[in-house]
Design a protein around this motif. Structure first.
Motif, short mmCIF file in Angstrom:
data_model
loop_
_atom_site.label_atom_id
_atom_site.label_comp_id
_atom_site.label_asym_id
_atom_site.label_seq_id
_atom_site.Cartn_x
_atom_site.Cartn_y
_atom_site.Cartn_z
N VAL A 134 0.84 -1.20 0.00
CA VAL A 134 0.00 0.00 0.00
C VAL A 134 0.88 1.25 0.00
O VAL A 134 0.62 2.21 -0.74
CB VAL A 134 -0.94 -0.01 1.22
CG1 VAL A 134 -1.64 1.34 1.36
CG2 VAL A 134 -1.98 -1.12 1.08
N GLY A 135 1.92 1.24 0.83
CA GLY A 135 2.84 2.38 0.85
C GLY A 135 3.51 2.59 -0.49
O GLY A 135 3.70 3.73 -0.94
N LEU A 136 3.86 1.49 -1.15
CA LEU A 136 4.48 1.59 -2.47
C LEU A 136 3.52 2.18 -3.49
O LEU A 136 3.92 2.98 -4.34
CB LEU A 136 4.96 0.21 -2.92
CG LEU A 136 5.57 0.13 -4.32
CD1 LEU A 136 6.79 1.04 -4.42
CD2 LEU A 136 5.95 -1.31 -4.65
N MET A 137 2.26 1.79 -3.42
CA MET A 137 1.25 2.34 -4.33
C MET A 137 1.17 3.86 -4.20
O MET A 137 1.14 4.60 -5.19
CB MET A 137 -0.12 1.73 -4.03
CG MET A 137 -0.23 0.25 -4.27
SD MET A 137 -0.58 -0.14 -5.97
CE MET A 137 -0.84 -1.91 -5.86
N ILE A 138 1.15 4.33 -2.96
CA ILE A 138 1.01 5.77 -2.71
C ILE A 138 2.24 6.53 -3.20
O ILE A 138 2.14 7.56 -3.88
CB ILE A 138 0.77 6.02 -1.21
CG1 ILE A 138 -0.57 5.39 -0.78
CG2 ILE A 138 0.77 7.52 -0.90
CD1 ILE A 138 -0.82 5.43 0.70
N LEU A 139 3.43 6.02 -2.87
CA LEU A 139 4.65 6.72 -3.26
C LEU A 139 4.87 6.68 -4.78
O LEU A 139 5.31 7.67 -5.37
CB LEU A 139 5.86 6.09 -2.55
CG LEU A 139 6.04 6.49 -1.08
CD1 LEU A 139 7.18 5.70 -0.45
CD2 LEU A 139 6.31 7.98 -0.96
N SER A 140 4.57 5.56 -5.40
CA SER A 140 4.74 5.48 -6.85
C SER A 140 3.78 6.41 -7.57
O SER A 140 4.13 7.04 -8.57
CB SER A 140 4.54 4.04 -7.33
OG SER A 140 3.23 3.58 -7.05
N LYS A 141 2.56 6.52 -7.06
CA LYS A 141 1.59 7.46 -7.63
C LYS A 141 2.09 8.89 -7.51
O LYS A 141 1.99 9.69 -8.46
CB LYS A 141 0.24 7.31 -6.92
CG LYS A 141 -0.82 8.32 -7.33
CD LYS A 141 -1.26 8.14 -8.77
CE LYS A 141 -2.41 9.08 -9.11
NZ LYS A 141 -2.88 8.92 -10.50
#
Length: 260
Positions: A20-27
């Motif tokens: 989930v953290g990766l999704m937010i940062l990549s976005k």
């Protein structure tokens, strides 16, 4: 339930939180102009550099021989992983990190379907375990399509300078296209898990498998980026959120999640 028995479940929860953290940062990184191709290249290249010495050092005493079929398996693993990342980050860029996180629920169901197809999992309708898995697969697939085709109203209404119908229609189209790309990502990720399981049975050196996976993705990404990314600014790691996302991707997705 003992600590040893609970470890896989705790690991899965931690892996989901990291994802989930990766999704937010990549976005955030892609919203600042970083393309999904460059993001995949940098994250896998950094992971390869980190894993190169550590993987061969830790497996120096018990290192299975690297045969040509095993190397082909590594490349196939890298190909499916690369496709999953490219489609996934493209889908997040068009939609949102929230949709990307919701679509992750497709992966267990699709993996179960592929496992049954490749006879890695037995489907017995008289077994309660099989019934639960089948029901969960149907529910997860149905739920993923619901969130893909339906975008509800925002919870917090941000001030907007324009609410033209054309813009709203474009946003809805991007949401659907992004959801479909994320669905393809889930299919590729499920196939990746099946290939990973098959490779680890023949080559049980996990760190070396991770290294060759990241290295294969790096090679594929480099070839594609040299043709696709003509703008020098796209290769920059500024602003700060870009390199933070890359570093987080390495620590969470490439290394941490693989061992969960």
């Amino acid at each position: 339930m003992g600590l040893k028995a609970a470890a896989p479940f705790v690991g899965m929860v931690m892996a989901e939180c990291a994802q989930v953290g990766l999704m937010i940062l990549s976005k955030a990184a892609m919203s600042d102009g970083m393309t999904n191709f460059i993001f995949v290249l940098y994250s896998n290249a950094l992971a390869s550099l980190i894993l190169l010495p550590s993987s061969f050092f830790l497996h120096r005493s018990e290192r299975p021989p690297l045969t040509f079929p095993i190397l082909c398996g590594f490349f196939l693993l890298g190909l499916f992983g690369w496709l999953a990342q490219i489609f996934g980050y493209a889908g997040i860029n068009l939609s949102s990190a929230t949709l990307g996180t919701a679509m992750l629920n497709l992966i267990p169901g699709l993996t179960f379907i592929l496992a049954v197809a490749f006879r890695m999992e037995k489907l017995d309708w008289r077994s309660s375990s099989s019934l639960v898995k089948s029901t969960g697969t149907i529910v997860s697939v149905a739920g993923a399509f619901v969130v893909c085709y339906y975008k509800g109203p925002p919870l917090l209404m941000a001030p907007s300078t324009s609410n033209l119908p054309q813009e709203l229609l474009s946003q809805q189209q991007n949401w659907i296209i992004g959801g479909l790309l994320l669905a393809v990502d889930c299919v590729m990720a499920s196939a990746w898990l099946i290939i990973q399981a098959l490779i680890l049975k023949k080559y049980p050196a996990e760190l070396i498998v991770v290294f060759f996976y990241c290295f294969s993705v790096t090679i594929l990404s480099t070839i594609v980026c040299l043709f696709m990314e003509r703008d020098p600014g796209a290769w920059s790691l500024k602003p700060t959120v870009r390199w933070i996302a890359v570093v987080y991707s390495v620590s969470s997705e490439k290394i941490f999640i693989f061992f969960m």
